[in-house]
Structures are given as C-alpha cells and as structure tokens.
Design an enzyme around this catalytic site. Structure first.
Site: not given
Lengths: 333, 328, 333
Positions: B63, B132
C-alpha cells in the site's frame, strides 16, 4: 537435530495435525448451522507446518500469526472450545467473542497476536524477538505468515532489523502460492528466499506436506536461533487446499476420512490429486509403512480427537453471545 | 421516470469508471485485485477486460508504495484512481497521502497538480472486525489539501466519482459497503455532481438532520417513523465533507431551528463535532435547542453479531433523539 | 509471476554537450559554489529552517543527470540542491526559494526541502526519508503507460535502504519493468548514524539483485564513472528493459546539516575522502590528459561562482510572500 524417533512423539505430532483438521471441520459445520460465522481462512492442508512448529515451541516462546490462524492457535494448546466460541462470536470465546476469527489470541499459551492485515504481525513478532533477547530468558519469537507478506515493505524493515540486531526470531513462511495462481500479489524475486538472503538471514526450504521434514527443519532452526541469537527464515512449500480462497467455509474436499490412508480407492472426485498428497493422510501412510502405528491406533487417535472436538463444539454452542453493555468496555487498559 | 435506469451504488460507481476511462485515456485504475479479479467486492468488474492491463493495474500488497507511485504518476500526467481495499488500510498510506499528495500542489506553488482519486470502502456491519470496519474520514478531512467525498445514492455516487476523477486535486472517495446494493435511478448522460455541493434529500420544517453516506439512509428511515407522529424532518446530505457546503446546512438550520448531526464514524473528535460547531457559531441565534449529535461510540468495532449493531446509530435512536429535542 | 514484456520506447536523447567532461566540471563547480553560498547565507542568518548541503556529492547529481533529457524525471531528497541545479533549475528561483522569497519555486513557502521544478522534470526535494522514491517510480509508470520515452531517476540516501517503501517500489518497478533508476547516494551516514550500524547484509547491491534488478557499485567521487554507469542504466530504461540500481559511494563534506560538528566521523576518514574531492579529481584528470588547462578550469569555476553570487545577491533583495500567499495553491483549479 531432533529427528523424531519415538513412537509417542510421532503419534503426538499426528494428533496435533488431526486436531487442527477436525477443528476446521467444526468451523465448517458451525458455518452451515449458523447464519453468521464470519470470513474464515481455513488451515486445511497447512497442518504439516503448523504442527511441526507448535510441537517444538517452549512455554515462554512467543507466537504471532496471520489471518490463516486457527491451526496455529489450537495447535499451540489453546482450548478448542474457546477458540471455536470466539469464531462464533460467543462470550466464552478466547477474546470474549469480540475478535472473531481474525483477531483470536491466547496469551496464556504464548500467543501474542493474530492480525488480519497483511503484514500486521511481522513487526510485532520482530519486537517480540527484541524483547526475548533483552529479557534473556532464552525464549524465541515466531512469526507465521503467508507469502503475500513479502509484498509489504514492513517485512523488509523487520528482516533488516532482525538481522542487524541479531534477534532470536523464526520467520516461518507458509508459501501456498503456485506460480501464476496468485494473480494480484506479485514478487519480482525469482525465489522467495532471495529476499531474506539479501538481508543476511539464514534461510531454509522445506516440503510443507512432509511433517517430519518440517519438524527437522524447524528443530534445526530453533536450535540455531536459541544458541546464536539470530533470525532464521524457513519457507514451507505448501500445496494449497482447493478451498483455501473461499469466503464461506465449505467442505471443498469433503470431511476427512482417515481410512483413505489405507483404502485409497475411496479417494475420488475433482480434488483427488490434492487429497492423495495432503499432509495428514501422507503422514498416516508413512507411520503405517514404517510400522510406527497400526490402523487401529490411527483410528483410536482420530476418535480421541473427534471426541475432544465434540466437547468443544458443545461448549461453543452453549456459550451465549456477549451482553450489549460490554461493547463499550475495553478500549483502554 | 422512464428514461432513467436503475443501478446499485456499486454499479453506478463502476459505470462512472467505465465512462471516465473511455472519455480520457489518462484515467487508469491501480490497486490490489482490481484487474483480473474485478475487485474483491466486484467494484471494478469488467474494466480489465475492456481497458487492458496497461490501464487496470494489479499490484502487490504494498500500500505505501502503491499510493506513492500513484502520486508520482499523477504528477507526471496520469489521472489515476487508486484503490485501498478497506478503509482501515488508509493508515498504511497516510505518509504519502499527507506528506506528499496533499502538499505538492501548494509547495510547488501550483507547478504540479496531483489529480488522483483514492477510493476506499468502509462500513460497519459485515462482522469484519476491528481492522476491516473502521472509517478514517475524519482523519483525512483534517488534512488541508485533500478533498473528501462520501456518497450515498447511486446517482450521487456516479456523478461524484466523475467529478472526483476530473478534479485536479487528490480526492479521497469513501464508499460505504452497506450502501453498495442500494438501488436507485441514474440520470442519462454525462451528469456530474459537483464536489462541495450539498443536497437537501428531504424537506421538513421541524428539525434538520445533517448526515453523509449511509447515515442519510438511516436518517430517512427515522424521518419516516417521525412523519407518522407529525414531525417533519429535513435531511441535508453534504455529500462531500471537504469542501463542506456550509451555506446549505446553515440555511436549513435557520429554517428549522433544530439540528441533529449524524455520523457512522466515532463521535469523539469526529465530523459531527465540526459540523455542530459551525452551526453553533453561525446560526446560534436561530437555534431553539442545542445542536445534538449521534455517532459511533469511541470503541473498536467488534467482530460480533451481538455487539456490532451497537456501533452505528439506528433509526430508533435517531427518532428518540429528535423527540427529546422537540420536547426540550 | 507476471512480468511485463519489454516495450521499446521512443528515444529522448540528452543534450550531448551537457555530458562533456567540461560541462560536468561546470555543473559540479556550480553546485559547489551554490552550496558554499548557501552555507554563508545560512550562517549569516538569512536562510530560515534547516539546510542539508550537497558538497562532496556533486559527482552523483552531475554524472547521472548529464545522461538525462530535460523532459526526464528526477525525484530528489532532503540534500537536494545539487539535483535541482544539475537538472537545469533556475539559480535565481532556487535562491529565492531558499531565502523565503515570493519569487521562489514555491513562493518561498517550502524552502530547501520542498523545491519542485516541473519545467525540468524535477519531482521535488522532500523532507521525508524515502518520500520521493515511489514518486519517481510512479512517474516512470506514467512514462511507460503513455509511451513517452521518458526515464525517471530516484535519488536517495543510504538511510532509505531500510525503508519498506523502497523495497515495495523496487519490487513493482521490477515486475512492471519501469524505466527508472534507483540511485543510492551512500555517504555512510543516515543523519548521525553509520550505515554499518543499521543496515543488514553483506552487500547493499543484494537488495536490488533479490528483485533481479541489475545492481552495481559506483565510485561516487568519480563523475566520469558515475556518468558511464548512468549511461548504461538510462539506455536500459529507454529500451524498455526496466530498472537499475546504482549505489554511489560518496561523502558529505559538510555533515548532515549546516552546523553539524561531525564528531561522529573519524578525522582520518574525512581527510581521505577530501583527497578524493570529485571536482579536484576531475580537474587533475582533465589536465593530465590535456583535455583542459588549469586556467580554463579556473575560468569555468570563476564563472560559476559569479553566476551564483549574482543570483544570491539578487535574491536577497526580493520580496517576501504576502499574507495573501498563505492560502494560495492549497487546491488546484
């Protein structure tokens, strides 16, 4: 080092693998029975690696794992009933039902963390190694992770740190990638081991389907880590379970029938090739061939594990969901 | 309306991507699983097949560098849409987002622009647990130089995505997974919803609700309940939290004299505090009750069917809060 | 593993005169004069903030950038004045920026660590260790996708070797065969810490080799050697053959930042490196080979000095930004 010779040790290793497998099967049953069971990444097919590692860790050693964690947790000795309850979101779960599959830990058995974020645990494991070294009690830290973690920059930072500061860490990579299958997670390295090697970390490769080979490699690595206070990286090559990328747990390859080890005619279906070489049946065949156990011993062992899991399932099913008031507690120590 | 078709939020955004990529060959998609796999939620389905691997780029799980490269690619002339799979993972790109993307236009005195869209999906409700489920929209809204979009309806989602892609700034586009399957009409043609323009979703005289993203839909349910009790709720959806359309919010509050601000993110130091402060500072004389807020409690989001529903304010709590405001 | 096919891009040929030995000498002399002036201005209290000087490292910027066209990209770092000058930066605007004047590249708001020069493909100096590495790789991605034939160079210090983002960027550059050079300016110290204390592995080049990136060590005090290595790497990039990794060993003559007493360096070591001053070294070579007379070289250095002095003097008289400039360019139109 420790080649497994005693019959007891070999059967104990098999028992650990069976517990991991039967645990995952219980998860699949629970998923079928209940509306919600979360997003699980099952450990089926990885047992040869997890069992070999967990069998050789000492009580003070620290383990850190990833999203495919169930096998590690129960393999290390966490109560399977409480582990299952956690996955089912019950109050009796290892973390009170809040973490579920992705955040299950059990510090009472030296399980430091599970992280659902790719690369989330490797930094923690490195810090664990730093602590082990500082505290000087001879403990080691273990990071269990998949091959995807090598895409994340933090793994390089961790390797550099571990290597440069000579930290007692076992980097245990469970590589279930087949070239070409993992489409979106890509590594330019021709061989995965080139990366830790570039950072001067001792590396080993082992066939993850052969539990005794993994056991020997891990034994050698742990001895080296404890003695020299250095990190070691092991790549365990695993033939991925055909169901390993499912979101809802299902019996992709059927419920394990241990008698397939000697009655190979029972192995049929689209995934027969996988079943033929899967680590548990493979180990059973080896034990039988080397006369370390008889069919009856194997069946008795499996029964024992299944009985243990039946109790675990009862415990989890009976455990209530947590009380609503509990939701806002625990954000701080 | 016969000329309008119906699409879900997810497909509306996808349609925007198709149209923008066809319109401008500098637009490309970068991220994990966005290509061959079509996105983990199917949110980029078909783009790879249509536009090819050069413009729909599957990346490793890296990322920080994925996002950093997107910034460099934007500086060099592309208009990338980069995907960060889960909103929680925005933490992994924070350095390049805050210290590069947001600062380059300013520090180069306009010499470089950084036209990119960082799209990410948040949403409490999938039992996905603490890593999440969280949304950091308040974090990014706090950073000067970034724009922050939070759509709720299919038409808005499409029009805002088109606007975000055409904007010359780094735009953080936050989608709520719980809205992905909400269906609604999509106007024909190349319809842009400008960034920074609020929408009065529902008109009413008694109280103003300010809400973005999924909270608009929950607020609408609460308004339906209250309508049965004779209470008329006005709902203002700013659609973007940066730039924030203060005027539309203030005009509504001046009309109704009461304001309730909602957010699915955390209450403490979150966007409800900011919006409540703006209302208090600039419409104080019009208020008949203190500005009220409902948002997620300051706690992590459990992966648990019994606990997770306690995080996001529901329509009953909203209705009850409004009854209290009116009786005060 | 998916590896991009080589795509041959159109040529973008650098200006040949820019790469002649005398031109290299001029570039290095200009950078040296620039930095000496910056040092004087800083010590005189005319430059706000912190400045990190490039003295000693001139051969790296001069040698690599001589092989680039104006449209090629560079990503710089906190010790970035040399790159800005070599890439064709306007001396007036550079001094204006450093002195906090409105006429600077960023209206005088960014200073030393935030100099961007789009007209010359300079993606910026940066205050974040490793901050520009992905930016350069990203610019290379654009060049590749749009087939512009441009090449990007990422300059970074040895401190970046331990940033995960460097590995991530190298990995992706290797997978996609991006036209990018990773140029490590290894001056032996990350801030005040020796690279040897914090960087694992036998050889830094292994870090690039692990990704199958051609990686080599270059004498960073020898501008001709740097130029030669860069020429090969740039040609490889332009031919669609992907990234290269150059490790240029060098020395920062003026420490980490102006005012750094450098107590952490050995005097003998510093003396040895000073003997290898890249500018004096080139001068000796050119005179010995009769490619230039000392008089010619002195004239070039004098011209450089006076150009720099003129720009600095002019910049001092410029206006500061106005309060209205504070909010300018926060968002693009």
């Amino acid at each position: 080092m420790p080649e497994i010779v005693s019959r007891e040790a070999r059967l104990s290793l098999l028992e650990r693998m069976l517990l991991m497998r039967r645990f995952e099967e219980a998860v699949i049953h629970a998923a079928a029975k209940h509306k919600y069971i979360g997003r699980n990444h099952l450990y089926i097919g990885h047992e040869g690696t997890g069992a070999a590692v967990m069998a050789q860790l000492k009580p003070g050693d620290l383990a850190h794992t990833t999203h495919r964690n169930h096998g590690h947790i129960v393999g290390r000795g966490a109560d399977p009933g409480r582990a299952l309850a956690e996955i089912m979101g019950r109050e009796g779960g290892l973390c009170g039902g809040r973490g579920g599959t992705w955040h299950m830990t059990d510090t009472s058995v030296g399980f430091q963390s599970t992280s659902a974020m790719v690369g989330g645990s490797i930094g923690l494991a490195t810090g664990g190694g730093f602590a082990c070294k500082q505290l000087g009690q001879g403990n080691v830290s273990v990071a269990l992770f998949g091959d995807g973690v090598l895409d994340e920059g933090i793994s390089y930072e961790a390797f550099n740190f571990a290597s440069q500061y000579s930290l007692p860490i076992l980097f245990m990579c469970e590589n279930n990638e087949k070239p070409g299958r993992r489409e979106t997670s890509m590594l330019a390295a021709d061989r995965l081991l080139d990366i830790p090697k570039a950072l001067k970390i001792h590396t080993m490769t082992v066939d993850g389907g052969d539990v005794e080979a993994v056991h020997a490699a891990v034994g050698e690595a742990l001895a080296r880590i404890r003695k020299d206070q250095v990190p070691v990286f092991i790549e365990s090559q695993i033939e991925a379970w055909p169901g390993s990328h499912q979101h809802k747990p299902e019996f992709t390859t059927g419920e394990t029938d241990i008698s397939m080890a000697w009655d190979t005619g029972k192995i049929t279906g689209p995934h027969a090739d996988w079943i033929r070489q899967e680590p548990i049946l493979r180990y059973v065949r080896k034990l039988l061939a080397e006369k370390a156990a008889a069919q009856a011993d194997i069946e008795a062992l499996d029964k024992k594990v299944q009985a243990k899991m039946a109790k675990a399932r009862d415990f989890a099913e009976a455990s209530p969901f947590p009380q609503a008031e509990g939701a806002i507690l625990g954000a701080f120590a | 309306m016969p000329s309008e078709k119906m699409l879900t939020v997810k497909d509306a955004i996808l349609e925007a991507l198709f149209e923008e990529m066809a319109r401008d060959d500098r637009v490309c998609i970068i991220g994990e699983d966005v290509g061959v796999a079509g996105g983990v939620f199917g949110q980029t389905k078909g783009l790879f097949e249509k536009f090819g691997e050069a413009r729909v780029v599957d990346t490793p799980i890296s990322e920080p560098a994925i996002f950093g490269m997107t910034v460099g690619a934007a500086m060099a002339g592309l208009r990338p849409v980069v995907e960060v799979m889960f909103g929680d993972f925005i933490t992994l790109v924070m350095d390049q987002l805050v210290n590069q993307a947001a600062k380059i236009h300013y520090m180069s005195a306009g010499g470089y622009t950084v036209p990119l869209v960082l799209r990410t999906a948040v949403g409490v409700g999938g039992n996905l647990g603490p890593q999440h489920s969280q949304s950091f929209h308040a974090w990014v809204a706090h950073v000067p130089g970034l724009k922050v979009v939070m759509p709720q309806s299919p038409a808005d989602a499409k029009g805002l995505m088109k606007a975000a892609i055409r904007d010359n700034n780094p735009v953080v586009f936050i989608e709520d997974r719980t809205t992905y399957n909400v269906k609604g009409p999509i106007p024909d043609g190349d319809v842009i919803v400008p960034l920074g323009k609020a929408n009065v979703v529902r008109e009413g005289r008694d109280v103003t609700i300010v809400a973005v993203s999924r909270m608009v839909q929950i607020a609408t349910k609460a308004a339906d309940i209250l309508a049965g009790e004779g209470i008329a709720v006005e709902i203002v959806d700013p659609r973007c939290i940066v730039p924030l359309d203060r005027e539309t919010i203030l005009a509504s509050v001046r009309k109704t004299s009461r304001a309730l601000v909602l957010d699915a993110g955390h209450l403490d130091y979150g966007i409800t505090g900011e919006i409540a402060a703006i209302i208090s500072e600039q419409a104080f004389d019009y208020l008949d009750a203190p500005v009220a807020r409902l948002a997620a409690p300051n706690v992590l989001i459990p992966c648990n069917t019994a606990l997770e529903p306690l995080i996001v304010p529901n329509e009953q709590q909203i209705a009850q809060k409004i009854r209290e405001m009116l009786n005060a | 593993m998916a590896r991009a096919k080589a795509v041959k891009s159109q040529k973008a040929v650098p200006n040949k005169a820019a790469g002649s030995p005398l031109a290299l000498y001029r570039t290095m002399a200009t950078i040296r004069a620039f930095e000496e002036t910056v040092q004087r201005l800083f010590l005189g209290g005319h430059i706000p903030g912190l400045v990190h000087l490039y003295m000693g490292q001139e051969a790296v910027a001069a040698g690599v950038i001589a092989e680039l066209a104006q449209t090629d990209f560079i990503g710089s770092h906190h010790r970035g004045h040399g790159h800005c000058v070599a890439k064709g930066g306007d001396l007036d605007k550079l001094f204006a920026e450093l002195l906090g004047k409105r006429a600077g590249y960023g209206l005088g708001r960014g200073g030393s660590m935030h100099i961007f020069d789009p007209a010359n493909g300079n993606l910026g100096t940066t205050g974040i260790v490793g901050g520009s590495v992905p930016l350069a790789a990203g610019a290379a991605l654009t060049a590749k996708l749009r087939k512009t034939g441009q090449v990007a160079v990422s300059f970074f210090g040895d401190g970046v070797l331990n940033q995960g983002i460097m590995f991530e960027a190298m990995n992706m550059a290797a997978i996609w065969q991006l036209p990018v050079l990773f140029v490590c300016e290894n001056n032996g110290f990350g801030e005040f810490t020796s690279i040897d204390d914090v960087t694992a592995g036998k050889d830094i080049a292994d870090r690039g080799k692990a990704f199958a990136i051609p990686s080599e060590h270059v004498d960073g005090m020898d501008v001709l050697a740097v130029q030669k290595a860069a020429r090969t790497a740039v040609a490889r990039a332009r031919d669609g053959k992907g990234p290269s990794f150059l490790i240029c060993s060098t020395w920062r003559f003026s420490g980490h930042h102006v005012g750094d007493k450098q107590d952490y360096k050995e005097d003998a070591e510093t003396k040895a490196w000073r003997k290898r001053d890249p500018i004096a070294q080139l001068a000796r070579k050119l005179v010995a080979k009769k490619q230039a007379t000392q008089k010619q070289l002195d004239a070039i250095a004098d011209e450089a000095k006076s150009a720099v002095t003129k720009a600095a003097e002019a910049a001092r008289k410029l206006e500061s930004p106005t309060p209205a400039d504070l909010m300018e360019h926060l968002y693009a139109e």
